[in-house]
Structure formats: C-alpha cells, structure tokens
Design a protein around this motif. Sequence first.
Motif, PDB file in Angstrom:
ATOM      1  N   GLY A  61      39.515  49.831  36.144  1.00 46.01           N
ATOM      2  CA  GLY A  61      38.641  49.446  35.821  1.00 46.01           C
ATOM      3  C   GLY A  61      37.675  50.293  36.629  1.00 46.01           C
ATOM      4  O   GLY A  61      36.774  51.096  35.781  1.00 46.01           O
TER       5      GLY A  61
ATOM      6  N   GLY B   5      32.784  47.836  29.608  1.00 47.86           N
ATOM      7  CA  GLY B   5      32.488  46.278  29.788  1.00 47.86           C
ATOM      8  C   GLY B   5      34.324  45.761  30.514  1.00 47.86           C
ATOM      9  O   GLY B   5      33.829  45.394  31.100  1.00 47.86           O
ATOM     10  N   PHE B   6      35.506  46.596  29.815  1.00 49.38           N
ATOM     11  CA  PHE B   6      36.899  46.794  30.563  1.00 49.38           C
ATOM     12  C   PHE B   6      36.958  47.322  31.878  1.00 49.38           C
ATOM     13  O   PHE B   6      37.086  46.669  32.575  1.00 49.38           O
TER      14      PHE B   6
ATOM     15  N   SER C  13      33.721  47.498  34.162  1.00 49.68           N
ATOM     16  CA  SER C  13      33.509  46.438  35.175  1.00 49.68           C
ATOM     17  C   SER C  13      34.122  44.818  34.759  1.00 49.68           C
ATOM     18  O   SER C  13      34.435  44.816  35.916  1.00 49.68           O
ATOM     19  N   LEU C  14      34.904  44.650  34.362  1.00 50.72           N
ATOM     20  CA  LEU C  14      35.038  43.802  34.129  1.00 50.72           C
ATOM     21  C   LEU C  14      36.375  43.139  35.053  1.00 50.72           C
ATOM     22  O   LEU C  14      36.981  42.686  35.843  1.00 50.72           O
ATOM     23  N   GLY C  15      37.226  44.708  34.668  1.00 54.94           N
ATOM     24  CA  GLY C  15      38.257  44.974  35.973  1.00 54.94           C
ATOM     25  C   GLY C  15      38.206  44.849  37.070  1.00 54.94           C
ATOM     26  O   GLY C  15      39.033  44.710  37.990  1.00 54.94           O
TER      27      GLY C  15
ATOM     28  N   GLY D  44      36.446  42.335  38.681  1.00 53.26           N
ATOM     29  CA  GLY D  44      36.725  40.836  39.024  1.00 53.26           C
ATOM     30  C   GLY D  44      38.517  40.936  40.224  1.00 53.26           C
ATOM     31  O   GLY D  44      38.821  40.186  41.169  1.00 53.26           O
TER      32      GLY D  44
ATOM     33  N   THR E 252      25.716  46.153  29.154  1.00 60.19           N
ATOM     34  CA  THR E 252      27.105  45.944  29.741  1.00 60.19           C
ATOM     35  C   THR E 252      27.257  45.435  30.931  1.00 60.19           C
ATOM     36  O   THR E 252      28.219  44.559  31.576  1.00 60.19           O
TER      37      THR E 252
ATOM     38  N   PHE F 102      27.903  42.189  32.827  1.00 65.54           N
ATOM     39  CA  PHE F 102      28.912  41.539  33.332  1.00 65.54           C
ATOM     40  C   PHE F 102      28.220  41.470  34.975  1.00 65.54           C
ATOM     41  O   PHE F 102      28.695  41.225  35.448  1.00 65.54           O
TER      42      PHE F 102
ATOM     43  N   PHE G 150      29.221  38.619  37.345  1.00 63.46           N
ATOM     44  CA  PHE G 150      30.009  38.492  38.414  1.00 63.46           C
ATOM     45  C   PHE G 150      29.287  38.510  40.230  1.00 63.46           C
ATOM     46  O   PHE G 150      30.093  37.519  40.920  1.00 63.46           O
TER      47      PHE G 150
END
Lengths: 276, 180
Positions: free
Chosen positions: A144, A168-169, A171-173, A176, A214, A218, A222
């Motif tokens: 991430g 997006g991916f 910050s998600l990773g 998370g 994004t 996120f 979170f």
Amino acid sequence: MFLGIIILISQNWNTLGSFVQILATLGSACAAFMIGVIFSRYPNLSGPSSAFFLISGLVMPVGLITTFDKLGLQTGTPGLMVLISGLSLAMFLVSYFIFRKTLFTLFSIIFGTWLFQSFIEWIISGNPSFQTASIYEYRILLTGLAYILLGYYFSGTAHKTLSGFLYGFGSLGFLGAAMALGGWSPNQNAFWELIYPLLVFGIIYLSVQLKSNTFLVFGSLFLIGYILKLTAEYFSSGLGWPLALVLAGLIIIGVSYYAVRLHKKYMSGTPPTPGS
Amino acid sequence: MKDSIKKNLPLIAGLAIPIIMIVAIALAVYVPRLFAPQPAFSFLYSSGDIYQTSYFFAIENEVLVKKDKPQPYGEIYYKPATAANLQLYLYNPAQNKSIPISLQDAQNLKLSAMKQSPDGYEVISGNQSENIFTAIFGGYNRGYNTQYLKGHNTAKKINLNFSGDPYNYYNFQFLGWIIK
C-alpha cells in the motif's frame, strides 16, 4: 470478449487436447497482443489497440499457468508463481518501454505486485517461523505504501490517470493492514493501535496537500472504522457501551462533517507535482 | 543528477520498499541458519494412519513400548483394522534422511519423550498456508505434511520417509529423541 473466451473455453475444457488448451489460452493472449501491436500503428485505432492489449494482459497469466501445467509442473507452488509473474512483468515492462502506453504501466504494477507477494511466499513457504498473520499484514502495508508513492510519482507524468487507482488501493491496503496489525483486545499491539490515528490523519492531511478525494474518502472511512473498533474493543461490555456508542456516533458525525468541509474548501484546483 | 533523483524520488522509494522487504525477509530466514548449531540428535517416529491401527507406540522409562489401544478408544468403540500397521523410522539430521527401523532395534535405543531435544530443537509441522494469498500467489504446498526442525531462530525443512499417503497429516507421529 474476455468473458466470452473464458466461458467458451471453460465449458469445453475437458474435451480439448493439451495443445489446443495451450493454444486457446496462451495463443489467445499472444494473438491479442499482436493485434494490439498492429492497431497501435494507426492513431485512429488507439482505443481498440488498448482493448486487445488489455485482453492479452488478462489472459497471459492463464496461458502461462496452462502451459506449465501441461509440461507437468505443479502450478500451485510459489516458485512457479514467481516464474509466471516474473515472465508477465518482464513482457509488459518491455512493452511499456517500446510503446509507452499507460496500460502497460498498469499491468507492470499489477504483475510486479504479484511477483513481490509470490517471492515472499516462496522464501517463507510453509516455514512455521514465518507463516504468521503479521507477515501478510506487513506485506499489504508495504505494498500500500509503495502504491501511494508510485501514485504520487505518476501524478506528475503522462500516466496521471493511474494516480487515482494507486491512491485508492494504496490507502486501502496501508490503512487496512495498519488496523489489522493493531490486533484485537486482549492480544492487541499497543504500538500500532496508538500510532494508527497518526497514520489516518496523515492520509487526510495528504488529501488536502495533494487535493485527492481518494485519500479523503478512505482516510475518513478508516477513521470511522477505527472509532468503531475501539468502541467494540474496549466498551462493548458493561453499562459503558451504549454511552460509548452515542459518543462514537457523535464523533463519526463530526468526522464526516469535517471531511465534507475539507472537500469543499481544498478539493479544487490542480494538485502539486513531484519535485515542485 | 540531483534534480533527477529529487524528481524521481517517489518512484525510487516506491520500487525500493518491496525490494528492501524481500531482502530483509531473506536475511531473516537464511542468516540465522549460518549461526545456528547443527542439530545433533536423531529422533524416532512412526508413520501410518494412527486412526486405522489397533496399537500405538509410546516412550516409557526412556524405552519404546508398543501398546494396544484401550477399548473404547475415545468416545467410540474401536474396531481395529488388522491390515493397518505403523512403520518405525529413525531420522538422522547429519544426513537429513530417515531409514526404517524394526521394533526390536528401536527398543534397544534410549529415548527422551521431551518435545525439545537436548540441543534445543523440536519437530513441528509446517503451516497449511491455505488462504487468499496462497490461492493467488502460490504456497499451497500441503505444508501441514512437511516437518521442520525448529530451534535457535531457524526452521529447516527435513526429509522424511512415510509409509502410506505422504500427504495425510496423521501419517507422522513423533516419538522421541535418541539420547543413547
């Protein structure tokens, strides 16, 4: 078209011989790539060219897995996954340097991620000292973080369309995995639980600096998740829980309000570029 | 040059992070092996489907004994499958291989039933590694059926012989360390 090929092949898979199975998968990928190359020579066929390159990128790993399977190799092993992802990465990286298409950059990132994860899995495969949940979480965390950095880099290049996907991916990773590393009471990790708010507010701060919706979305989600997690972790028993839920709800309303305010105040104008 | 590095710093950092992690994990896996003492103690194990036999092996007073399963075994009345047998094996860490051994020879050995050997190693199963990561990135290599010698911050895969299905998790029963 991709779905049609997959469904046709899968419905008739058992009736096809080994050579035809390889032809249907790897052959399709190579054919799609060649068509993409031919179309790329004509500026008015740039769109169809990208479409065929996309098909090639999606089918290529399937073709390689089929080929190695027919050669008698065990396809589920991490070593073979390293080989397949490495070959796919090499192909699309070279394609990028020749054709300079954003799609090849995207596939290079995807196959590079696959290669990274497979390589780690290969090194630690089955080893009980390293097959822990934390290893997976750290892998996602660092993937991430790498995505966020790459997204920032690409925001100042001709491939800036990739920034949204990477932010997006990423910050998600990142968020998370950081939340997962915090664990759950009574086995929580104090370091990650305490540092998590800093990470989330860091992402929200970045959303202002980079004018990234994004990051804002996120980061806010979170932060809300973190509030709910703390509530469930430490206040879910006893009379304090309902009061904690009310307080958490008020905080979430506050977070949402300020997220919308940040969006209205800062999410306009052009984002800064790297090196400026 | 400096301007180029400054401009490309996020790209360099983004690419360096996974490479650094791979190197760090490789060092964490392989470097301790250089400093860990070589395992010095052999161990005895049996192989066969333990649920299909009418007997089992145990260590009593540092000697191997063969015992019949009490009836009922667990919560069910046990019906012995007479065709099922357990084969004894002796694993030699110096050669990293195991050889079959008869019950009579095994009963002449002095054994320790402790999980950990006198030099700090223990035999453990690998992890099954069956999750979304292994489904996508590989790694489902039936780890449960692979045995490791774990100790001194290392875990080394060991080559064992099995009788019957080598992928059956219940096909390996550690018995004890040979302390002579």
